[in-house]
Design an enzyme around this catalytic site. Structure first.
Site, short mmCIF file in Angstrom:
data_model
loop_
_atom_site.label_atom_id
_atom_site.label_comp_id
_atom_site.label_asym_id
_atom_site.label_seq_id
_atom_site.Cartn_x
_atom_site.Cartn_y
_atom_site.Cartn_z
N LYS A 10 16.93 3.06 38.49
CA LYS A 10 18.18 3.15 37.74
C LYS A 10 19.24 3.84 38.60
CE LYS A 10 18.08 7.79 36.97
NZ LYS A 10 19.14 8.73 37.41
N PRO A 94 12.33 4.61 46.55
CA PRO A 94 12.17 5.85 47.31
C PRO A 94 11.87 7.05 46.40
CG PRO A 94 14.15 4.69 48.01
CD PRO A 94 13.65 3.98 46.79
N ALA A 97 14.73 10.58 45.07
CA ALA A 97 15.95 9.92 45.52
C ALA A 97 17.06 9.88 44.49
CB ALA A 97 15.61 8.49 45.96
N GLY A 98 16.78 10.31 43.24
CA GLY A 98 17.79 10.21 42.19
C GLY A 98 17.86 8.84 41.56
N LEU A 99 16.82 8.02 41.79
CA LEU A 99 16.79 6.65 41.27
C LEU A 99 15.80 6.48 40.11
CD1 LEU A 99 16.89 4.73 44.68
CD2 LEU A 99 18.77 5.00 43.06
N GLY A 102 9.90 7.96 39.51
CA GLY A 102 8.78 8.54 38.79
C GLY A 102 8.88 8.30 37.29
N SER A 103 10.09 8.45 36.75
CA SER A 103 10.30 8.23 35.31
C SER A 103 10.04 6.77 34.94
CB SER A 103 11.73 8.62 34.92
OG SER A 103 11.94 10.00 35.10
N SER A 104 10.48 5.85 35.81
CA SER A 104 10.27 4.43 35.53
C SER A 104 8.78 4.07 35.62
CB SER A 104 11.09 3.57 36.50
OG SER A 104 11.13 2.23 36.05
N ASP A 136 14.34 11.30 31.69
CA ASP A 136 14.76 9.92 31.98
C ASP A 136 13.78 8.87 31.48
OD1 ASP A 136 17.14 10.64 33.16
OD2 ASP A 136 16.36 10.57 35.21
#
Length: 283
Positions: A10, A94, A97-99, A102-104, A136
């Site tokens: 995200k 990555p 990374a702020g993407l 892990g949450s996804s 998230d």
């Protein structure tokens, strides 16, 4: 029995920090959207009742320290599941990374185990369970475009953003979310007009969207990772319509309406950064 789940990354189109709460978390206001950079998780039923985790990545633990393992254990204990599971993570997002990688992955685990163990839970129920895992995770359970409040766990699904190309650049050194939020002085942060961004999305105005997008934490993360600012400058120089940090960073993304412009941005970043991705927003 084997089930495969896609776990998309995200990006934050807006991130505003409103206040620090009494529980130590921060009151947030965000707009997030999923992009077509994803991990893939494979779930295989195990009758002996154990949880096994493997991955093609050597950069993350494969035991109780991993958020996927923690999620599987939570589900198994909460619903008294006697069967086990073998989970393999094919990693493309990555790490740190702020993407939301892990949450996804955790959200994909909720969806995958719901199917594998035939629990028949709705997405809303899975999202509620996801609140216990991470802020998230509820958004990632749905994996669309959403307006998020609270600490990020209160989700209101909205219309997808106008289709565009996303150039992602991940600096070599990661950033810890905890370090970004540590000693955060909320009153000194910039604020963004989230309502105006919501209106731009509703009107499907790509021009207004890129004009309004912003991340209140960017300045804090730049102090810890100065290369963020240099990447932004380079993206804009080569033609990105906007360039912003996602989440707590350090990944920077550039939005481009046209593929030819996005390719130019990618070419301009080659040699400057190792991890550069060109993806689309998800429909």
């Amino acid at each position: 029995m084997e089930i495969i789940e896609k776990a998309p990354a995200k990006i934050n189109l807006s991130l505003d920090v409103l206040s620090k709460r009494s529980d130590g978390f921060h009151e947030m206001e965000m707009i997030m959207t999923s992009i077509d950079l994803a991990d893939w998780l494979t779930f295989t039923l195990q009758e002996e009742g154990t949880i096994q985790l493997t991955s093609d990545s050597s950069f993350m633990p494969h035991d109780e320290r991993n958020i996927v393992f923690q999620t599987a254990l939570l589900v198994k204990n909460r619903f008294k599941i006697t069967q086990g599971v073998s989970i393999h993570i094919e990693k493309h997002i990555p790490i740190a990374a702020g993407l939301g990688g892990g949450s996804s992955d955790a959200a994909a685990t909720l969806r995958g185990l719901n199917r594998l163990w035939e629990m028949d839970l709705s997405l809303d129920q899975l999202a509620e369970l996801g609140e216990e895992i991470g802020s998230d995770v509820p958004f990632c359970v749905y994996g669309k475009t959403a307006y998020a409040t609270g600490r990020g766990e209160k989700i209101e699904l909205i219309e997808n953003i106008p289709p565009c190309w996303v150039v992602l650049v991940k600096p070599h050194k990661g950033l810890s979310s905890w370090k970004v939020f540590e000693n955060l002085e909320v009153e000194k942060l910039p604020h963004f007009d989230t309502q105006a961004i919501l209106e731009a999305i509703e009107a499907q105005s790509y021009t207004d969207l890129v004009k309004r997008a912003g991340n209140a934490l960017e300045g804090i993360s730049v102090l810890q990772q100065p290369k963020i600012e240099k990447i932004k400058e380079r993206m804009l120089k080569f033609g990105a319509d906007t360039a912003l940090m996602s989440g707590t960073g350090p990944t920077i993304y550039g939005l481009c309406k046209h593929h030819s412009r996005a390719k130019r941005v990618v070419n301009g970043l080659k040699g400057f950064c190792d991890e550069v991705y060109l993806v689309r927003t998800l429909k």
